[in-house]
Design a protein around this motif. Sequence first.
Motif, PDB file in Angstrom:
ATOM      1  N   ALA A 159       0.817  -1.219   0.000  1.00 33.17           N
ATOM      2  CA  ALA A 159       0.000   0.000   0.000  1.00 33.17           C
ATOM      3  C   ALA A 159       0.849   1.266   0.000  1.00 33.17           C
ATOM      4  O   ALA A 159       0.394   2.325  -0.445  1.00 33.17           O
ATOM      5  N   THR A 160       2.070   1.173   0.480  1.00 31.06           N
ATOM      6  CA  THR A 160       2.928   2.364   0.546  1.00 31.06           C
ATOM      7  C   THR A 160       3.672   2.631  -0.760  1.00 31.06           C
ATOM      8  O   THR A 160       4.212   3.717  -0.929  1.00 31.06           O
ATOM      9  N   HIS A 161       3.677   1.680  -1.666  1.00 35.32           N
ATOM     10  CA  HIS A 161       4.455   1.821  -2.901  1.00 35.32           C
ATOM     11  C   HIS A 161       4.053   3.030  -3.731  1.00 35.32           C
ATOM     12  O   HIS A 161       4.881   3.572  -4.469  1.00 35.32           O
ATOM     13  N   GLN A 162       2.809   3.451  -3.636  1.00 37.61           N
ATOM     14  CA  GLN A 162       2.350   4.604  -4.416  1.00 37.61           C
ATOM     15  C   GLN A 162       2.551   5.936  -3.691  1.00 37.61           C
ATOM     16  O   GLN A 162       2.349   6.994  -4.281  1.00 37.61           O
ATOM     17  N   GLU A 163       2.946   5.867  -2.449  1.00 39.75           N
ATOM     18  CA  GLU A 163       3.184   7.081  -1.669  1.00 39.75           C
ATOM     19  C   GLU A 163       4.472   7.754  -2.145  1.00 39.75           C
ATOM     20  O   GLU A 163       5.473   7.079  -2.404  1.00 39.75           O
ATOM     21  N   GLU A 164       4.444   9.074  -2.243  1.00 40.03           N
ATOM     22  CA  GLU A 164       5.626   9.822  -2.701  1.00 40.03           C
ATOM     23  C   GLU A 164       6.823   9.612  -1.775  1.00 40.03           C
ATOM     24  O   GLU A 164       7.956   9.483  -2.237  1.00 40.03           O
ATOM     25  N   TRP A 165       6.579   9.595  -0.480  1.00 35.29           N
ATOM     26  CA  TRP A 165       7.684   9.410   0.464  1.00 35.29           C
ATOM     27  C   TRP A 165       8.352   8.054   0.255  1.00 35.29           C
ATOM     28  O   TRP A 165       9.567   7.942   0.377  1.00 35.29           O
ATOM     29  N   PHE A 166       7.556   7.024  -0.062  1.00 33.83           N
ATOM     30  CA  PHE A 166       8.136   5.693  -0.283  1.00 33.83           C
ATOM     31  C   PHE A 166       8.958   5.690  -1.576  1.00 33.83           C
ATOM     32  O   PHE A 166      10.061   5.132  -1.604  1.00 33.83           O
ATOM     33  N   LYS A 167       8.444   6.317  -2.613  1.00 41.93           N
ATOM     34  CA  LYS A 167       9.179   6.392  -3.878  1.00 41.93           C
ATOM     35  C   LYS A 167      10.519   7.095  -3.670  1.00 41.93           C
ATOM     36  O   LYS A 167      11.540   6.669  -4.219  1.00 41.93           O
ATOM     37  N   ARG A 168      10.529   8.175  -2.885  1.00 41.81           N
ATOM     38  CA  ARG A 168      11.785   8.883  -2.591  1.00 41.81           C
ATOM     39  C   ARG A 168      12.734   8.001  -1.766  1.00 41.81           C
ATOM     40  O   ARG A 168      13.940   8.045  -1.940  1.00 41.81           O
ATOM     41  N   LEU A 169      12.158   7.211  -0.884  1.00 39.15           N
ATOM     42  CA  LEU A 169      12.941   6.351  -0.005  1.00 39.15           C
ATOM     43  C   LEU A 169      13.709   5.286  -0.795  1.00 39.15           C
ATOM     44  O   LEU A 169      14.872   5.017  -0.514  1.00 39.15           O
ATOM     45  N   VAL A 170      13.049   4.707  -1.786  1.00 38.09           N
ATOM     46  CA  VAL A 170      13.687   3.613  -2.545  1.00 38.09           C
ATOM     47  C   VAL A 170      14.321   4.090  -3.844  1.00 38.09           C
ATOM     48  O   VAL A 170      15.010   3.314  -4.510  1.00 38.09           O
ATOM     49  N   LYS A 171      14.121   5.339  -4.202  1.00 43.04           N
ATOM     50  CA  LYS A 171      14.635   5.869  -5.471  1.00 43.04           C
ATOM     51  C   LYS A 171      16.143   5.671  -5.650  1.00 43.04           C
ATOM     52  O   LYS A 171      16.565   5.227  -6.708  1.00 43.04           O
ATOM     53  N   PRO A 172      16.968   5.941  -4.637  1.00 42.81           N
ATOM     54  CA  PRO A 172      18.409   5.748  -4.836  1.00 42.81           C
ATOM     55  C   PRO A 172      18.761   4.313  -5.251  1.00 42.81           C
ATOM     56  O   PRO A 172      19.704   4.083  -5.983  1.00 42.81           O
ATOM     57  N   GLN A 173      17.988   3.367  -4.781  1.00 41.17           N
ATOM     58  CA  GLN A 173      18.284   1.965  -5.080  1.00 41.17           C
ATOM     59  C   GLN A 173      17.743   1.536  -6.440  1.00 41.17           C
ATOM     60  O   GLN A 173      18.221   0.579  -7.021  1.00 41.17           O
ATOM     61  N   LEU A 174      16.761   2.238  -6.958  1.00 39.22           N
ATOM     62  CA  LEU A 174      16.140   1.844  -8.213  1.00 39.22           C
ATOM     63  C   LEU A 174      16.950   2.267  -9.427  1.00 39.22           C
ATOM     64  O   LEU A 174      16.651   1.876 -10.541  1.00 39.22           O
ATOM     65  N   HIS A 175      17.972   3.067  -9.232  1.00 35.92           N
ATOM     66  CA  HIS A 175      18.796   3.525 -10.372  1.00 35.92           C
ATOM     67  C   HIS A 175      20.089   2.772 -10.450  1.00 35.92           C
ATOM     68  O   HIS A 175      20.615   2.226  -9.607  1.00 35.92           O
TER      69      HIS A 175
END
Length: 175
Positions: A159-175
């Motif tokens: 449920a948190t995957h669509q939250e902006e804060w969650f996207k920012r949290l995992v963004k460094p790892q997704l690149h």
Amino acid sequence: MFDTNTQIIERIGETDQHYLAGNSPDLALERGDLRLQLVTISRNRQERLYFLHEAIAILEQSRIEFEEMPMQSYIDLSLQLAKAYMIYFELTQDNKFAIITQQILKPLAHLNYTDVYFFLAYASAVKNEAAFTKHWLSKYVKTELCDYQLLLEHPAFAATHQEEWFKRLVKPQLH
């Protein structure tokens, strides 16, 4: 981890015999872990609950049984106990097990352990405590042992995957 039920059950017998000669935190960890292994491989709900109750009793007793034990042993016992309670939550969907997990681990949060933060975030997520979920996940990702794949795959955080804060949290790892 053992390959078969038979090996696990044999080892339970061995460790229970050692217990009769004297308990230790390490022995309690192994005894609890063996029962949790049976919980994860059993297909029978009653059997799973039985072994889960045994694991919880062993771990709860061992956390209070020893006047002194190394801090790492206490943390390991607490984490395994939290894991057992969250498995109990998964089987029953009863939030009281998430509350118990939080009560076990919150006093250890200042020690900066990756798994403590993960289980606190997990318990918060299943209780729909968005602010606490964000708080504990933010601490979790700052640890060296953070598993980003686990965050992306664990159903409690879906449920948190669509939250902006969650996207920012995992963004460094997704690149």
